[in-house]
Design a protein around this motif. Structure first.
Motif, short mmCIF file in Angstrom:
data_model
loop_
_atom_site.label_atom_id
_atom_site.label_comp_id
_atom_site.label_asym_id
_atom_site.label_seq_id
_atom_site.Cartn_x
_atom_site.Cartn_y
_atom_site.Cartn_z
N GLU A 95 -9.73 2.60 11.35
CA GLU A 95 -10.42 2.50 9.95
C GLU A 95 -9.50 1.17 8.69
OE1 GLU A 95 -13.94 5.60 8.04
OE2 GLU A 95 -12.14 5.81 7.86
N GLU A 96 -8.24 1.68 9.31
CA GLU A 96 -7.36 1.32 8.16
C GLU A 96 -6.61 0.03 9.35
OE1 GLU A 96 -4.51 3.93 6.25
OE2 GLU A 96 -3.12 1.96 5.84
N TYR A 102 -9.40 -3.12 8.89
CA TYR A 102 -8.92 -3.43 7.75
C TYR A 102 -7.97 -4.88 7.33
CZ TYR A 102 -9.37 -3.96 2.08
OH TYR A 102 -9.41 -4.42 0.94
N ARG A 103 -6.77 -3.92 7.50
CA ARG A 103 -5.99 -4.35 7.96
C ARG A 103 -5.80 -5.84 8.46
NH1 ARG A 103 -0.62 -2.11 5.05
NH2 ARG A 103 -1.20 -0.03 5.05
N GLY A 107 -3.02 8.73 1.93
CA GLY A 107 -4.39 8.03 2.52
C GLY A 107 -4.77 8.29 3.49
N PRO A 165 -2.14 -18.00 0.69
CA PRO A 165 -2.96 -18.73 2.29
C PRO A 165 -4.12 -17.82 1.80
CG PRO A 165 -0.85 -17.36 2.74
CD PRO A 165 -0.92 -17.25 1.49
N VAL A 180 0.54 -1.47 -0.25
CA VAL A 180 0.51 -0.13 -0.16
C VAL A 180 0.68 1.37 -0.35
CG1 VAL A 180 -1.35 1.68 1.29
CG2 VAL A 180 -1.83 -1.61 2.04
N CYS A 221 -7.09 0.19 -0.28
CA CYS A 221 -6.87 0.14 1.49
C CYS A 221 -6.31 1.55 1.32
CB CYS A 221 -5.74 -0.12 2.08
SG CYS A 221 -5.56 -0.51 4.10
N VAL A 222 -6.12 1.90 0.42
CA VAL A 222 -4.89 3.01 -0.50
C VAL A 222 -5.61 4.07 -0.37
CG1 VAL A 222 -3.81 4.26 -2.36
CG2 VAL A 222 -3.34 1.57 -2.19
N CYS A 223 -6.21 4.38 -0.88
CA CYS A 223 -7.65 5.49 -0.68
C CYS A 223 -8.76 5.04 -0.05
CB CYS A 223 -6.98 6.80 -1.26
SG CYS A 223 -7.30 6.96 -2.92
N LYS A 224 -10.30 6.36 -0.13
CA LYS A 224 -11.57 6.49 0.11
C LYS A 224 -12.11 6.15 -1.72
CE LYS A 224 -12.88 8.22 4.22
NZ LYS A 224 -13.34 9.15 5.30
N THR A 246 -5.04 -10.28 -4.48
CA THR A 246 -4.04 -9.70 -3.12
C THR A 246 -3.86 -8.49 -3.09
OG1 THR A 246 -2.25 -10.73 -3.56
CG2 THR A 246 -3.16 -12.10 -1.87
N TRP A 256 -4.87 -11.89 5.03
CA TRP A 256 -3.57 -12.72 4.63
C TRP A 256 -3.49 -12.05 3.44
CZ3 TRP A 256 -6.43 -13.55 -0.18
CH2 TRP A 256 -7.66 -13.10 -0.34
N ALA A 257 -3.46 -11.22 2.27
CA ALA A 257 -3.49 -10.61 1.60
C ALA A 257 -2.58 -9.61 1.80
CB ALA A 257 -4.70 -9.44 1.22
N PHE A 258 -2.05 -9.24 3.06
CA PHE A 258 -1.13 -8.11 2.81
C PHE A 258 0.18 -8.86 2.87
CE2 PHE A 258 -4.14 -5.56 3.58
CZ PHE A 258 -4.13 -4.49 2.83
N LYS A 293 -7.60 -16.65 4.66
CA LYS A 293 -7.83 -15.95 5.82
C LYS A 293 -8.62 -16.87 6.21
CE LYS A 293 -11.90 -13.15 6.56
NZ LYS A 293 -12.38 -11.83 6.23
N PHE A 300 -7.78 7.43 5.11
CA PHE A 300 -8.82 6.82 5.68
C PHE A 300 -8.90 7.13 7.08
CE2 PHE A 300 -9.19 3.66 2.20
CZ PHE A 300 -10.24 3.26 2.43
N LEU A 318 -7.13 -6.36 -3.15
CA LEU A 318 -7.48 -5.93 -1.31
C LEU A 318 -6.95 -4.83 -0.81
CD1 LEU A 318 -8.43 -9.96 -0.36
CD2 LEU A 318 -10.47 -7.86 -0.85
N GLN A 319 -5.46 -5.44 -1.94
CA GLN A 319 -4.48 -4.46 -0.54
C GLN A 319 -5.20 -2.57 -1.47
OE1 GLN A 319 -0.50 -4.44 -0.05
NE2 GLN A 319 -0.67 -6.72 -0.07
N GLU A 372 -8.30 -7.27 9.26
CA GLU A 372 -9.08 -8.21 8.75
C GLU A 372 -8.93 -9.32 7.16
OE1 GLU A 372 -13.91 -8.01 6.55
OE2 GLU A 372 -12.78 -6.18 7.64
N TYR A 373 -7.81 -8.30 7.05
CA TYR A 373 -7.77 -9.00 5.20
C TYR A 373 -5.34 -9.93 5.10
CZ TYR A 373 -11.86 -7.69 3.36
OH TYR A 373 -13.15 -8.12 2.26
#
Lengths: 177, 392
Positions: free
Chosen positions: A159-160, A163-164, A153, B80, A142, B26-29, B19, A169-171, B82, A155, B22-23, A166-167
């Protein structure tokens, strides 16, 4: 492509069309190249219909949304347009294509190319440059993406954070750079 | 990038692995909103590579993995996932994969005393819903999920299950007149299952036929072999819920036909070992809210259907076998998914890709590709059916 039987009149393939960019530069391009740009094609055909100019060479098509530097690159891309934009069948091919896409510069350059390709309705170009830009983002963190595009950013920290979590695994396992 | 039109931005995002998406959210609204658009979900789903869901059965559902078949050698290709929502994951071994549609999975929890709960979930977003319990059934009857489809007319998702006599006459017996089998339909977002009446003939070999319903052009297709008659194909229209039989493939021995089906097209579904199960799956961000209120992916279905139409060479046979173009390529690639006996740490993934066939040996744990080579096409279809236990 070079099959002459398809084109009994060789002079028509070398017909030129003049494009005028936003900074008033004139580009004389081959008709075949110019016709890749649907916007130009449309304009050209409308002109023909109006019988104002049956010959492309005498028409100047204005492109007020495209800068000369960008148009030059689009034209050079057009000239070495790959035979097909089909999805690569194997990894080597995919890697070659990826390298090819990397030659088109920084994300800023790509954004300009994409905007121009979008305006010109140049489908192959749009496909190619969109993918090139996607390559730049793939697997990046990110923070990297924000820096890369100069995005802040917006958020709330909590909030951020949520989110991080919750996900999470994607990070995992992003590229470091 | 923000100067580009949203549609172009969506197109760019749709080329990224899930993936990264999903990231990016998160960068911005602005990006969050673009990615949350249902239209984006469709776009991405249409482009997403067919993947495998892999789960360890000793530790059932404690961890899911998604393995993208395209780009297996890239580190992003084996991701992997969640954990499942706690309410579902604590059911552990009772859970069974049923089928999937547009990236949503249908799973069932088989609890003691034969009570079954069905769930629909999106493993990517973690959203899930449990389906209502159907009417109590009479003794000796059993229910099994048969299909999960999407109706274009109502833009709704429907789950189809069969209710049938548990103790079935053997194929050699001629008791077909006693075979009672009915179909029940549940539309996501509604209150109850609906019984839509008798099936002309039950699903052939129910225990082996799980997940073998092919969804194509808005209809489910499955093979039926009545005990004394020739094979036919049942065509169940998701939209109008009508059943239509078609002549079946000119194959005398249905079992052989099925086996071939497994090898060439369904092994991904049935490639089950003692320790791992693998299911084909296209990851997606389809939101259950959309699924329930029925605003979902008409365009997506159209895309998949037009692909399928292009590929449909000889009518229904090819459609039941090939499903959609996208799925077909996955199934072809999965044709000899499995492992070499005695190889304890490497789980070879064999997959086919036209025109060449690749055999890739990967290490499941380190996610590294060990070796990849090309072998002559269609050479060893039936080999390596058993995935050996992969040590943790």
């Amino acid at each position: 492509m070079s099959n002459t039987s398809e084109n009994p009149n060789p002079s028509s393939s070398s017909a030129k069309i003049t494009l005028k960019t936003s900074d008033n530069e004139l580009f004389e391009v081959e008709e075949a190249v110019a016709m890749k740009f649907c916007t130009v094609k449309q304009y050209f055909e409308d002109e023909k219909d109006n019988d104002v100019a049956a010959r492309g060479s005498s028409t100047v098509i204005p492109l007020p949304n495209v800068h000369s530097a960008v148009l030059a690159r689009l034209i050079s891309y057009c000239k070495k347009l790959p035979q097909s934009n089909a999805v690569a069948d194997n990894h080597e091919e995919e890697e070659t294509k990826k390298k090819e896409r990397k030659q088109y510069g920084t994300p800023g350059d790509l954004v300009d190319l994409i905007s121009a390709a979008n305006y010109l309705d140049f489908k192959e170009g749009l496909e190619f440059f969109n993918q090139a830009l996607a390559d730049h983002i793939q697997n990046k963190s990110v923070e990297y993406v924000r820096k890369f595009f100069g995005i802040k950013g917006d958020f709330e920290p909590h909030e951020e954070e949520k989110y991080r979590e919750e996900y999470a695994w994607a990070f995992e396992g992003v590229d470091e750079d | 990038m923000s100067e580009l039109p949203p549609l172009i931005i969506m197109d760019i995002f749709s080329r990224l692995p899930i993936t990264t998406i999903l990231q990016c959210k998160c960068v911005c609204k602005t990006w969050f909103n673009i990615i949350s658009e249902p239209y984006f979900t469709k776009l991405h789903h249409a482009r997403a590579p067919v993947s495998l869901i892999l789960r360890a059965s000793g530790n059932f559902f404690s961890r899911w993995y998604v393995l993208a078949l395209e780009g297996w050698d890239k580190h992003d290709s084996f991701v992997p996932l969640k954990q499942l929502p706690r309410e579902i994951s604590h059911l552990g071994e009772a859970l069974q994969f049923e089928t999937w549609c547009n990236g949503l999975l249908c799973i069932s929890a088989y609890c003691p005393k034969n009570s079954v709960t069905n769930y629909v979930l999106n493993v990517i977003t973690g959203e899930y819903m449990s389906l209502p319990k159907p009417e109590p059934k009479s003794d000796g009857f059993k229910r099994t999920i048969r299909g999960f489809g999407f109706s274009q007319a109502t833009m709704r998702y429907k789950v189809i299950q069969e209710i049938y006599e548990e103790r079935r006459p053997l194929a050699t017996h001629q008791h077909h007149h006693t075979s009672h089998s009915q179909l029940e339909v549940y539309t996501l977002g509604t209150e109850n299952w609906r019984n839509i009446g008798d099936l002309p003939s039950p699903f052939a070999k129910p225990d082996y036929q799980k997940n073998s319903c092919a969804l194509l052009n808005g209809a489910l297709h499955w093979l039926v072999q009545p005990y004394n008659n020739s094979t036919f194909i049942c065509h169940f229209d998701i939209e109008n819920e009508q059943l239509k039989p078609f002549p079946g493939p000119p194959v005398q021995d249905l079992y052989a036909y099925n086996a071939r089906g497994y090898n060439e097209h369904q092994l991904g579904v049935r490639g089950i070992s003692t320790s791992y199960s693998m299911y084909p799956f296209v990851p997606s961000l389809v939101s259950l809210k959309e699924a329930v209120i029925g605003e979902s992916s008409q365009e997506l279905i159209k895309t998949i259907q037009s692909l399928a139409d292009k590929n449909q060479s000889s009518g229904l046979y090819s459609s039941i076998i090939s499903m959609t173009n996208k799925i077909e390529s996955a199934f072809i690639r999965l044709a000899s998914l499995g492992a070499k006996p005695g190889n304890q740490t490497h789980a070879p993934i064999h997959y086919y890709s036209h025109p060449a066939q690749y055999v890739i040996y990967g290490n499941i744990k380190t996610r590294q590709e060990i070796k990849g080579n090309t072998v002559p096409l269609m050479k060893r279809l039936r080999k390596y059916l058993v995935l050996e236990e992969v040590q943790n």
